[in-house]
Design a protein around this motif. Sequence first.
Motif, PDB file in Angstrom:
ATOM      1  N   GLY A   1       0.803  -1.222   0.000  1.00  0.00           N
ATOM      2  CA  GLY A   1       0.000   0.000   0.000  1.00  0.00           C
ATOM      3  C   GLY A   1       0.831   1.264   0.000  1.00  0.00           C
ATOM      4  O   GLY A   1       0.327   2.339  -0.314  1.00  0.00           O
ATOM      5  N   LYS A   2       2.103   1.147   0.383  1.00  0.00           N
ATOM      6  CA  LYS A   2       2.999   2.313   0.298  1.00  0.00           C
ATOM      7  C   LYS A   2       3.552   2.387  -1.117  1.00  0.00           C
ATOM      8  O   LYS A   2       3.613   1.391  -1.833  1.00  0.00           O
ATOM      9  N   SER A   3       3.999   3.571  -1.494  1.00  0.00           N
ATOM     10  CA  SER A   3       4.598   3.691  -2.829  1.00  0.00           C
ATOM     11  C   SER A   3       6.063   3.255  -2.793  1.00  0.00           C
ATOM     12  O   SER A   3       6.689   3.190  -1.726  1.00  0.00           O
ATOM     13  N   VAL A   4       6.591   2.997  -3.954  1.00  0.00           N
ATOM     14  CA  VAL A   4       8.014   2.657  -4.077  1.00  0.00           C
ATOM     15  C   VAL A   4       8.860   3.856  -3.630  1.00  0.00           C
ATOM     16  O   VAL A   4       9.922   3.690  -3.031  1.00  0.00           O
ATOM     17  N   MET A   5       8.369   5.062  -3.872  1.00  0.00           N
ATOM     18  CA  MET A   5       9.068   6.270  -3.390  1.00  0.00           C
ATOM     19  C   MET A   5       9.037   6.328  -1.864  1.00  0.00           C
ATOM     20  O   MET A   5      10.071   6.542  -1.221  1.00  0.00           O
ATOM     21  N   GLU A   6       7.866   6.157  -1.254  1.00  0.00           N
ATOM     22  CA  GLU A   6       7.769   6.216   0.213  1.00  0.00           C
ATOM     23  C   GLU A   6       8.658   5.160   0.855  1.00  0.00           C
ATOM     24  O   GLU A   6       9.291   5.403   1.890  1.00  0.00           O
ATOM     25  N   THR A   7       8.711   3.991   0.229  1.00  0.00           N
ATOM     26  CA  THR A   7       9.552   2.916   0.751  1.00  0.00           C
ATOM     27  C   THR A   7      11.018   3.329   0.706  1.00  0.00           C
ATOM     28  O   THR A   7      11.774   3.086   1.653  1.00  0.00           O
ATOM     29  N   ALA A   8      11.421   3.984  -0.380  1.00  0.00           N
ATOM     30  CA  ALA A   8      12.804   4.444  -0.497  1.00  0.00           C
ATOM     31  C   ALA A   8      13.122   5.494   0.561  1.00  0.00           C
ATOM     32  O   ALA A   8      14.143   5.407   1.257  1.00  0.00           O
ATOM     33  N   VAL A   9      12.256   6.477   0.680  1.00  0.00           N
ATOM     34  CA  VAL A   9      12.506   7.584   1.616  1.00  0.00           C
ATOM     35  C   VAL A   9      12.573   7.059   3.054  1.00  0.00           C
ATOM     36  O   VAL A   9      13.474   7.413   3.827  1.00  0.00           O
ATOM     37  N   SER A  10      11.650   6.178   3.423  1.00  0.00           N
ATOM     38  CA  SER A  10      11.631   5.707   4.807  1.00  0.00           C
ATOM     39  C   SER A  10      12.800   4.781   5.116  1.00  0.00           C
ATOM     40  O   SER A  10      13.100   4.527   6.276  1.00  0.00           O
ATOM     41  N   ASN A  11      13.451   4.289   4.081  1.00  0.00           N
ATOM     42  CA  ASN A  11      14.619   3.424   4.291  1.00  0.00           C
ATOM     43  C   ASN A  11      15.942   4.123   3.967  1.00  0.00           C
ATOM     44  O   ASN A  11      16.985   3.484   3.917  1.00  0.00           O
ATOM     45  N   GLY A  12      15.871   5.443   3.725  1.00  0.00           N
ATOM     46  CA  GLY A  12      17.095   6.208   3.496  1.00  0.00           C
ATOM     47  C   GLY A  12      17.822   5.849   2.215  1.00  0.00           C
ATOM     48  O   GLY A  12      19.039   5.974   2.120  1.00  0.00           O
ATOM     49  N   ILE A  13      17.069   5.419   1.202  1.00  0.00           N
ATOM     50  CA  ILE A  13      17.696   5.085  -0.081  1.00  0.00           C
ATOM     51  C   ILE A  13      18.147   6.380  -0.757  1.00  0.00           C
ATOM     52  O   ILE A  13      17.338   7.299  -0.943  1.00  0.00           O
ATOM     53  N   PRO A  14      19.424   6.485  -1.137  1.00  0.00           N
ATOM     54  CA  PRO A  14      19.876   7.709  -1.793  1.00  0.00           C
ATOM     55  C   PRO A  14      19.340   7.821  -3.226  1.00  0.00           C
ATOM     56  O   PRO A  14      19.061   6.806  -3.874  1.00  0.00           O
ATOM     57  N   GLY A  15      19.193   9.057  -3.683  1.00  0.00           N
ATOM     58  CA  GLY A  15      18.849   9.272  -5.085  1.00  0.00           C
ATOM     59  C   GLY A  15      17.372   9.452  -5.355  1.00  0.00           C
ATOM     60  O   GLY A  15      16.977   9.649  -6.497  1.00  0.00           O
ATOM     61  N   ILE A  16      16.543   9.374  -4.318  1.00  0.00           N
ATOM     62  CA  ILE A  16      15.112   9.612  -4.516  1.00  0.00           C
ATOM     63  C   ILE A  16      14.714  10.727  -3.561  1.00  0.00           C
ATOM     64  O   ILE A  16      14.456  10.506  -2.382  1.00  0.00           O
TER      65      ILE A  16
ATOM     66  N   ALA B   1      12.153  13.073  -3.983  1.00  0.00           N
ATOM     67  CA  ALA B   1      10.698  13.192  -3.818  1.00  0.00           C
ATOM     68  C   ALA B   1      10.308  14.572  -3.298  1.00  0.00           C
ATOM     69  O   ALA B   1       9.590  14.700  -2.303  1.00  0.00           O
ATOM     70  N   ASP B   2      10.749  15.601  -3.988  1.00  0.00           N
ATOM     71  CA  ASP B   2      10.532  16.976  -3.530  1.00  0.00           C
ATOM     72  C   ASP B   2       9.064  17.344  -3.359  1.00  0.00           C
ATOM     73  O   ASP B   2       8.728  18.167  -2.517  1.00  0.00           O
ATOM     74  N   CYS B   3       8.191  16.768  -4.152  1.00  0.00           N
ATOM     75  CA  CYS B   3       6.763  17.152  -4.058  1.00  0.00           C
ATOM     76  C   CYS B   3       5.990  16.248  -3.109  1.00  0.00           C
ATOM     77  O   CYS B   3       4.771  16.405  -2.955  1.00  0.00           O
ATOM     78  N   GLY B   4       6.664  15.302  -2.510  1.00  0.00           N
ATOM     79  CA  GLY B   4       6.002  14.447  -1.526  1.00  0.00           C
ATOM     80  C   GLY B   4       5.061  13.418  -2.114  1.00  0.00           C
ATOM     81  O   GLY B   4       4.224  12.867  -1.407  1.00  0.00           O
ATOM     82  N   GLY B   5       5.161  13.202  -3.390  1.00  0.00           N
ATOM     83  CA  GLY B   5       4.333  12.162  -4.005  1.00  0.00           C
ATOM     84  C   GLY B   5       3.147  12.689  -4.782  1.00  0.00           C
ATOM     85  O   GLY B   5       2.248  11.924  -5.131  1.00  0.00           O
ATOM     86  N   ALA B   6       3.143  13.985  -5.060  1.00  0.00           N
ATOM     87  CA  ALA B   6       2.010  14.610  -5.754  1.00  0.00           C
ATOM     88  C   ALA B   6       2.130  14.545  -7.272  1.00  0.00           C
ATOM     89  O   ALA B   6       1.354  15.183  -7.981  1.00  0.00           O
ATOM     90  N   CYS B   7       3.097  13.813  -7.769  1.00  0.00           N
ATOM     91  CA  CYS B   7       3.304  13.677  -9.216  1.00  0.00           C
ATOM     92  C   CYS B   7       3.586  15.046  -9.845  1.00  0.00           C
ATOM     93  O   CYS B   7       3.037  15.397 -10.884  1.00  0.00           O
ATOM     94  N   ALA B   8       4.419  15.829  -9.159  1.00  0.00           N
ATOM     95  CA  ALA B   8       4.658  17.200  -9.615  1.00  0.00           C
ATOM     96  C   ALA B   8       6.126  17.606  -9.622  1.00  0.00           C
ATOM     97  O   ALA B   8       6.426  18.800  -9.659  1.00  0.00           O
ATOM     98  N   CYS B   9       7.059  16.641  -9.558  1.00  0.00           N
ATOM     99  CA  CYS B   9       8.467  17.067  -9.517  1.00  0.00           C
ATOM    100  C   CYS B   9       9.417  16.184 -10.328  1.00  0.00           C
ATOM    101  O   CYS B   9      10.447  16.652 -10.779  1.00  0.00           O
ATOM    102  N   ALA B  10       9.126  14.916 -10.437  1.00  0.00           N
ATOM    103  CA  ALA B  10       9.970  13.950 -11.165  1.00  0.00           C
ATOM    104  C   ALA B  10      11.307  13.670 -10.488  1.00  0.00           C
ATOM    105  O   ALA B  10      12.187  13.074 -11.097  1.00  0.00           O
TER     106      ALA B  10
END
Length: 106
Positions: A21-36, A38-47
């Motif tokens: 249910g979490k996004s692949v982005m949220e999973t990366a951020v919560s696990n400290g994966i470098p390189g993601i 996610a400046d817009c917080g998942g609003a599909c507005a930053c790439a």
Amino acid sequence: MPTVTYISFSGDRHSVDADIGKSVMETAVSNGIPGIDADCGGACACATCHVIVEQEWFERLTPPDDAERSMLEFAVDPQPCSRLSCQLVVTEALDGLVVHTPSTQR
Ligand code: FES
């Protein structure tokens, strides 16, 4: 629990357990994966959550909607298997998913 693997441009691999249910982005951020970033917080507005999905997985994903397709045009150097990781929701079927972060995201 599904596992998602992130591979950096330099080849570093990070495999993490992902909550359904979490996004692949949220999973990366919560696990400290470098390189993601996610400046817009998942609003599909930053790439800044751009990933390149391994071919075998790319074909199994739900295709991008119009908003994601439009935003992908703003990603740096998009590839045929590019997706925005904030738009990819983890499911049991995505156990083993492998994505790469682009050279511009470190
Ligand atoms: S986090 Fe901004 S487009 Fe994905």
